[in-house]
Write an enzyme that holds these catalytic residues in place. Structure first.
Site, mmCIF file in Angstrom:
data_model
loop_
_atom_site.group_PDB
_atom_site.id
_atom_site.type_symbol
_atom_site.label_atom_id
_atom_site.label_comp_id
_atom_site.label_asym_id
_atom_site.label_seq_id
_atom_site.Cartn_x
_atom_site.Cartn_y
_atom_site.Cartn_z
ATOM 1 N N ASP A 1 49.889 33.322 48.584
ATOM 2 C CA ASP A 1 50.346 33.491 47.205
ATOM 3 C C ASP A 1 51.627 32.698 46.946
ATOM 4 O O ASP A 1 52.656 32.936 47.559
ATOM 5 C CB ASP A 1 50.583 34.971 46.908
ATOM 6 C CG ASP A 1 50.826 35.227 45.433
ATOM 7 O OD1 ASP A 1 50.625 34.310 44.605
ATOM 8 O OD2 ASP A 1 51.223 36.364 45.097
ATOM 9 N N ASP B 1 39.259 37.347 45.054
ATOM 10 C CA ASP B 1 40.514 37.090 44.372
ATOM 11 C C ASP B 1 41.056 35.784 44.962
ATOM 12 O O ASP B 1 40.715 35.432 46.093
ATOM 13 C CB ASP B 1 41.478 38.257 44.641
ATOM 14 C CG ASP B 1 42.876 37.969 44.173
ATOM 15 O OD1 ASP B 1 43.059 37.676 42.978
ATOM 16 O OD2 ASP B 1 43.797 38.029 45.014
ATOM 17 N N ASN C 1 43.355 36.524 38.065
ATOM 18 C CA ASN C 1 44.326 36.615 36.973
ATOM 19 C C ASN C 1 45.281 35.442 37.101
ATOM 20 O O ASN C 1 45.828 35.207 38.179
ATOM 21 C CB ASN C 1 45.146 37.906 37.066
ATOM 22 C CG ASN C 1 44.352 39.155 36.761
ATOM 23 O OD1 ASN C 1 43.272 39.101 36.195
ATOM 24 N ND2 ASN C 1 44.906 40.300 37.128
ATOM 25 N N ASP D 1 44.807 34.349 44.736
ATOM 26 C CA ASP D 1 46.163 34.375 45.280
ATOM 27 C C ASP D 1 46.394 35.603 46.149
ATOM 28 O O ASP D 1 46.212 36.735 45.704
ATOM 29 C CB ASP D 1 47.189 34.323 44.146
ATOM 30 C CG ASP D 1 47.013 33.083 43.289
ATOM 31 O OD1 ASP D 1 46.820 31.997 43.865
ATOM 32 O OD2 ASP D 1 47.058 33.200 42.050
ATOM 33 N N ASP E 1 43.352 41.563 47.537
ATOM 34 C CA ASP E 1 44.499 42.029 48.311
ATOM 35 C C ASP E 1 45.333 43.109 47.636
ATOM 36 O O ASP E 1 46.276 43.616 48.245
ATOM 37 C CB ASP E 1 45.410 40.842 48.669
ATOM 38 C CG ASP E 1 46.080 40.235 47.448
ATOM 39 O OD1 ASP E 1 45.401 40.049 46.409
ATOM 40 O OD2 ASP E 1 47.285 39.930 47.521
#
Length: 187
Positions: free
Chosen positions: A22, A14, A57, A16, A128
């Site tokens: 993030d 992933d 995403n 962020d 996360d």
């Protein structure tokens, strides 16, 4: 923590909250800050020869907050900071779009596995939040959760594998890779 079954043929991160701090809807490459152990973890995995990808995403595109070009520029900056990733798979849709790629749907993991030429079941997804774990499970892949301040307690409880940081996740992957090589008599 539960061991990973072998074989492992690719690692998908992933973005962020996992690879980078993030910054919601970040479209500015200058604001890209790798997580504390990201560089060491990525380098360790890269030296093992495993292909590395990112599955992310990016609903800010679908919401009109950032453009695809801005997201691509942020991704390019991450490639500069951590070395190039073999594949980037991005969901540009808003949550209400109902697409098959937005995590926890399996689309990004399946796309990354196909583009890397590996079976989804031989991929490890490192993220996360529960959506990362859910996407891995939906695609038949393995997962490792690296909790942050935004990870919900129920997501931690439900995750099959949880580690403290990205370096510990990389070490867990490499332990399984070595075990798989030993069991198969090397590659």
């Amino acid at each position: 923590m539960t061991d990973l079954p072998a074989p492992i043929d690719a690692v998908l991160f992933d973005r962020d909250g996992t690879l980078v701090v993030d910054e919601p809807y970040n479209g500015d490459p200058a604001r890209v800050v790798p997580m504390p152990t990201a560089h060491a973890a990525v380098e360790l995995l890269r030296r093992s020869g495993l292909p590395l990808g990112v599955v992310s995403n990016q609903s800010g595109i679908g919401r009109g907050i950032v453009t695809r070009e801005q997201v691509d520029a942020v991704n390019a900056r991450l490639d500069e900071l951590l070395g190039p990733f073999d594949v980037w798979c991005i969901c540009p849709h808003a949550p209400e779009a109902g697409c098959d790629c937005r995590k926890p749907a399996p689309g990004l993991v399946l796309e990354a596995a196909e583009r890397l030429g590996v079976e989804p079941g031989h991929c490890v997804v490192i993220g996360d939040i529960g959506a990362d774990v859910g996407a891995a499970e939906a695609a038949g892949a393995m997962s490792i959760l690296v909790p942050t301040a935004v990870t919900l307690p129920e997501e931690v409880d439900a995750a099959p594998r949880t580690v403290l940081d990205l370096l510990a996740a990389a070490e867990l992957v490499l332990t399984a890779v070595v075990a798989g090589h030993d069991a198969r008599g090397g590659r």
